[in-house]
Scaffold this motif. Structure first.
Motif, PDB file in Angstrom:
ATOM      1  N   ALA A  96      52.463 -11.520  51.525  1.00  0.00           N
ATOM      2  CA  ALA A  96      53.274 -12.035  52.636  1.00  0.00           C
ATOM      3  C   ALA A  96      54.386 -11.033  52.953  1.00  0.00           C
ATOM      4  O   ALA A  96      54.716 -10.799  54.126  1.00  0.00           O
ATOM      5  CB  ALA A  96      53.865 -13.395  52.294  1.00  0.00           C
ATOM      6  N   GLY A  97      54.956 -10.426  51.926  1.00  0.00           N
ATOM      7  CA  GLY A  97      55.963  -9.382  52.145  1.00  0.00           C
ATOM      8  C   GLY A  97      55.370  -8.166  52.832  1.00  0.00           C
ATOM      9  O   GLY A  97      55.970  -7.592  53.750  1.00  0.00           O
ATOM     10  N   LEU A  98      54.157  -7.796  52.415  1.00  0.00           N
ATOM     11  CA  LEU A  98      53.464  -6.674  53.039  1.00  0.00           C
ATOM     12  C   LEU A  98      53.168  -6.965  54.508  1.00  0.00           C
ATOM     13  O   LEU A  98      53.371  -6.120  55.390  1.00  0.00           O
ATOM     14  CB  LEU A  98      52.165  -6.388  52.273  1.00  0.00           C
ATOM     15  CG  LEU A  98      51.338  -5.194  52.716  1.00  0.00           C
ATOM     16  CD1 LEU A  98      52.117  -3.903  52.589  1.00  0.00           C
ATOM     17  CD2 LEU A  98      50.056  -5.135  51.881  1.00  0.00           C
ATOM     18  N   ALA A  99      52.717  -8.181  54.800  1.00  0.00           N
ATOM     19  CA  ALA A  99      52.411  -8.578  56.182  1.00  0.00           C
ATOM     20  C   ALA A  99      53.655  -8.521  57.059  1.00  0.00           C
ATOM     21  O   ALA A  99      53.574  -8.149  58.245  1.00  0.00           O
ATOM     22  CB  ALA A  99      51.817  -9.983  56.207  1.00  0.00           C
ATOM     23  N   ALA A 100      54.816  -8.830  56.501  1.00  0.00           N
ATOM     24  CA  ALA A 100      56.052  -8.796  57.282  1.00  0.00           C
ATOM     25  C   ALA A 100      56.382  -7.385  57.761  1.00  0.00           C
ATOM     26  O   ALA A 100      57.013  -7.197  58.804  1.00  0.00           O
ATOM     27  CB  ALA A 100      57.218  -9.353  56.455  1.00  0.00           C
ATOM     28  N   LEU A 101      55.937  -6.390  57.018  1.00  0.00           N
ATOM     29  CA  LEU A 101      56.204  -4.998  57.410  1.00  0.00           C
ATOM     30  C   LEU A 101      55.368  -4.579  58.606  1.00  0.00           C
ATOM     31  O   LEU A 101      55.688  -3.596  59.283  1.00  0.00           O
ATOM     32  CB  LEU A 101      55.925  -4.063  56.234  1.00  0.00           C
ATOM     33  CG  LEU A 101      56.838  -4.221  55.043  1.00  0.00           C
ATOM     34  CD1 LEU A 101      56.379  -3.323  53.898  1.00  0.00           C
ATOM     35  CD2 LEU A 101      58.280  -3.913  55.420  1.00  0.00           C
ATOM     36  N   LYS A 102      54.299  -5.313  58.870  1.00  0.00           N
ATOM     37  CA  LYS A 102      53.406  -4.961  59.969  1.00  0.00           C
ATOM     38  C   LYS A 102      53.761  -5.689  61.261  1.00  0.00           C
ATOM     39  O   LYS A 102      53.089  -5.539  62.269  1.00  0.00           O
ATOM     40  CB  LYS A 102      51.961  -5.254  59.569  1.00  0.00           C
ATOM     41  CG  LYS A 102      51.530  -4.407  58.395  1.00  0.00           C
ATOM     42  CD  LYS A 102      50.148  -4.740  57.925  1.00  0.00           C
ATOM     43  CE  LYS A 102      49.814  -3.877  56.702  1.00  0.00           C
ATOM     44  NZ  LYS A 102      48.513  -4.189  56.158  1.00  0.00           N
ATOM     45  N   GLN A 103      54.805  -6.523  61.212  1.00  0.00           N
ATOM     46  CA  GLN A 103      55.218  -7.281  62.398  1.00  0.00           C
ATOM     47  C   GLN A 103      56.239  -6.526  63.201  1.00  0.00           C
ATOM     48  O   GLN A 103      57.013  -5.793  62.754  1.00  0.00           O
ATOM     49  CB  GLN A 103      55.788  -8.637  61.979  1.00  0.00           C
ATOM     50  CG  GLN A 103      54.754  -9.481  61.314  1.00  0.00           C
ATOM     51  CD  GLN A 103      55.348 -10.784  60.761  1.00  0.00           C
ATOM     52  OE1 GLN A 103      56.549 -10.991  60.751  1.00  0.00           O
ATOM     53  NE2 GLN A 103      54.482 -11.655  60.294  1.00  0.00           N
TER      54      GLN A 103
END
Length: 191
Positions: free
Chosen positions: A184-191
């Motif tokens: 979820a933290g990794l996905a936040a970097l792609k937003q």
């Protein structure tokens, strides 16, 4: 001017020139490290030799900003809180240095260090720690490497396939949940 005086003067001038070159070189290295990646970098984030001969002595790398690391850590912590889990989330840079660690309310005391070690392990091997845990059966000495933790919950952050950071989560009742929150933290970097 005597021969001795001329020799002494030449030595002083050579020393001054060497010191000047050292200072200019150091400023160049600092500038290169501070600059964003430019032409001449490879897809893996490394540098190629440029036309400037001094470039062959330099390397460039991509680093996550503190703001991005904080965003990732907070997203992991929020994802855990949404599921009622009390965890710690750590983000380390490419060199394994801790950028941010957030210890959630009520997270266990061991979770802080475990999250950092999972993040360090993920960035060191450029792989999720869940996949690395299986390697211990073939190479049990891996667990002896200082700072590592081969338990699920760590994921690498990549730029063009090269590791630039690691996110680690610890404290949930299973490594699968820890890894879910790290992702979820990794996905936040792609937003």
């Amino acid at each position: 001017m005597t021969h001795h005086t001329m020799t002494h003067t030449k030595k002083r001038l050579a020393a001054t020139a060497a010191a000047t070159a050292l200072v200019v070189g150091a400023v160049g290295v600092i500038s290169a490290q501070a600059a964003s990646p430019a032409a001449g970098t490879t897809s893996s984030g490394g540098a190629t030799a440029g036309t400037d001969p001094a470039d062959r002595n330099l390397t460039r790398s991509t680093h996550l900003t503190v703001a991005a690391a904080t965003k990732a850590a907070q997203a992991g912590l929020d994802a855990a809180a949404e599921e009622g889990q009390k965890v710690s989330v750590a983000v380390v840079d490419r060199n394994g240095n801790t950028l941010v660690t957030l210890r959630g309310d009520g997270a266990g005391p061991q979770s802080y260090v475990s999250a950092e070690r999972k993040a360090f392990t993920a960035v060191s091997w450029n792989a999720p720690t869940s996949s690395l845990a299986g390697r211990l059966s073939q190479a049990p000495n891996l667990k002896d490497i200082p700072g590592t933790l081969f338990l699920p919950g760590g994921v690498p952050v990549q730029s063009k396939g090269a590791p630039i950071a690691g996110i680690g989560v610890a404290g949930a009742p299973s490594g699968d949940l820890d890894e879910k929150f790290a992702r979820a933290g990794l996905a936040a970097l792609k937003q």
